[in-house]
Design an enzyme around this catalytic site. Structure first.
Site, mmCIF file in Angstrom:
data_model
loop_
_atom_site.group_PDB
_atom_site.id
_atom_site.type_symbol
_atom_site.label_atom_id
_atom_site.label_comp_id
_atom_site.label_asym_id
_atom_site.label_seq_id
_atom_site.Cartn_x
_atom_site.Cartn_y
_atom_site.Cartn_z
ATOM 1 N N SER A 150 -94.887 -95.344 -20.256
ATOM 2 C CA SER A 150 -95.010 -94.125 -21.073
ATOM 3 C C SER A 150 -94.483 -94.375 -22.493
ATOM 4 C CB SER A 150 -94.301 -92.940 -20.418
ATOM 5 O OG SER A 150 -92.908 -93.092 -20.455
ATOM 6 N N ASN A 151 -93.454 -95.181 -22.639
ATOM 7 C CA ASN A 151 -92.967 -95.503 -23.990
ATOM 8 C C ASN A 151 -93.984 -96.360 -24.744
ATOM 9 O OD1 ASN A 151 -90.049 -94.584 -24.683
ATOM 10 N ND2 ASN A 151 -90.011 -95.081 -22.508
ATOM 11 N N MET A 164 -88.254 -105.413 -17.056
ATOM 12 C CA MET A 164 -87.202 -105.519 -16.050
ATOM 13 C C MET A 164 -86.660 -106.941 -15.865
ATOM 14 S SD MET A 164 -86.981 -102.419 -15.560
ATOM 15 C CE MET A 164 -85.882 -102.164 -14.195
ATOM 16 N N HIS A 181 -82.765 -97.530 -23.981
ATOM 17 C CA HIS A 181 -82.046 -97.288 -22.724
ATOM 18 C C HIS A 181 -81.743 -95.792 -22.609
ATOM 19 C CE1 HIS A 181 -79.638 -98.280 -19.269
ATOM 20 N NE2 HIS A 181 -78.705 -97.473 -19.732
ATOM 21 N N ASN A 192 -84.418 -102.835 -27.623
ATOM 22 C CA ASN A 192 -84.621 -102.222 -26.305
ATOM 23 C C ASN A 192 -84.266 -100.739 -26.385
ATOM 24 O OD1 ASN A 192 -85.004 -102.124 -23.420
ATOM 25 N ND2 ASN A 192 -82.785 -102.121 -23.187
HETATM 26 C C1 GRF Z 1 -87.331 -95.814 -20.006
HETATM 27 O O1 GRF Z 1 -86.561 -94.768 -19.485
HETATM 28 C C2 GRF Z 1 -86.486 -96.748 -20.816
HETATM 29 O O2 GRF Z 1 -85.416 -96.123 -21.430
HETATM 30 C C3 GRF Z 1 -85.975 -97.731 -19.788
HETATM 31 O O3 GRF Z 1 -87.060 -97.896 -18.903
HETATM 32 C C4 GRF Z 1 -87.847 -96.726 -18.889
HETATM 33 C C5 GRF Z 1 -89.269 -97.135 -19.096
HETATM 34 O O4 GRF Z 1 -90.153 -96.056 -18.901
HETATM 35 N N1 GRF Z 1 -85.563 -98.959 -20.407
HETATM 36 P P1 GRF Z 1 -91.689 -96.217 -19.237
HETATM 37 O O5 GRF Z 1 -92.231 -97.411 -18.442
HETATM 38 O O6 GRF Z 1 -91.826 -96.417 -20.712
HETATM 39 O O7 GRF Z 1 -92.342 -94.938 -18.781
#
Ligand code: GRF
Length: 171
Positions: free
Chosen positions: A13-14, A77, A94, A92
């Site tokens: 989603s990001n 990850m 978080h 990054n």
């Molecule tokens: C986000 O909450 C980010 O802060 C963390 O991992 C999550 C990734 O979410 N590092 P997405 O895959 O972007 O939906």
């Protein structure tokens, strides 16, 4: 034209929020994903973004003959070793107010702990998880009537607004 490489392993989603933010701006975006079935790969296809499926062990070789202006981790990850971090600037995102709640399940752990606020941090990547210098933080109140799901939704909304702006600022 500037180029960024987004690292993601999951939902994406990001990734999608960043791509949409820069749609009509002069920036080339590519994706590096290390997991075959990650949702982010489908998003990249739909958004017409070039994606590279690269096993973690192959990451160094993949990056060695390429140059990006910024390396953006968004739910990637794996921990990146110094040899890879030396290729450029890595950031990054978080879902906590670092240094609180480093590591996995940060939103849930904040929610369960009873703190009255949590938030989102964008930071430079160092070899230690969620520990590099902080670039930007945004707070998020935990209201007494909120469920964990409410908090997760709010945190992700904040992430999707904050991360593209931080990237733009750094570029
Ligand atoms: C986000 O909450 C980010 O802060 C963390 O991992 C999550 C990734 O979410 N590092 P997405 O895959 O972007 O939906």
């Amino acid at each position: 034209m500037k180029k960024i490489l987004i690292f993601a392993s999951g939902n994406g989603s990001n990734f999608e929020a960043i791509v949409k933010y820069f749609l009509n701006k002069d920036l080339k975006i590519e994706l590096l994903c290390n997991i075959d079935e990650a949702g982010v790969l489908k998003r990249a296809k739909n958004l017409n973004i070039k994606s590279h499926l690269v096993r973690f062990a192959q990451t160094y070789n993949f990056l060695a003959d390429k140059k990006f202006d910024l390396y953006v981790l968004a739910g990637y990850m794996r921990i990146l070793p110094r040899g890879i971090l030396n290729f450029g600037t890595f950031i990054n995102i978080h879902p906590s107010l670092l240094p609180q709640f480093k590591g996995a399940d940060a939103i849930k752990r904040a929610f369960m702990s009873g703190v009255k606020e949590t938030g989102v941090s964008v930071h430079y990547v160092s070899e230690e998880v969620d520990s590099g210098e902080i670039i930007a933080q945004q707070k998020c109140k935990i209201e007494p009537d909120m469920t964990l799901q409410d908090l997760e939704n709010k945190i992700h909304q904040i992430e999707h607004c904050l991360y593209p702006k931080v990237i733009e600022g750094l570029l």
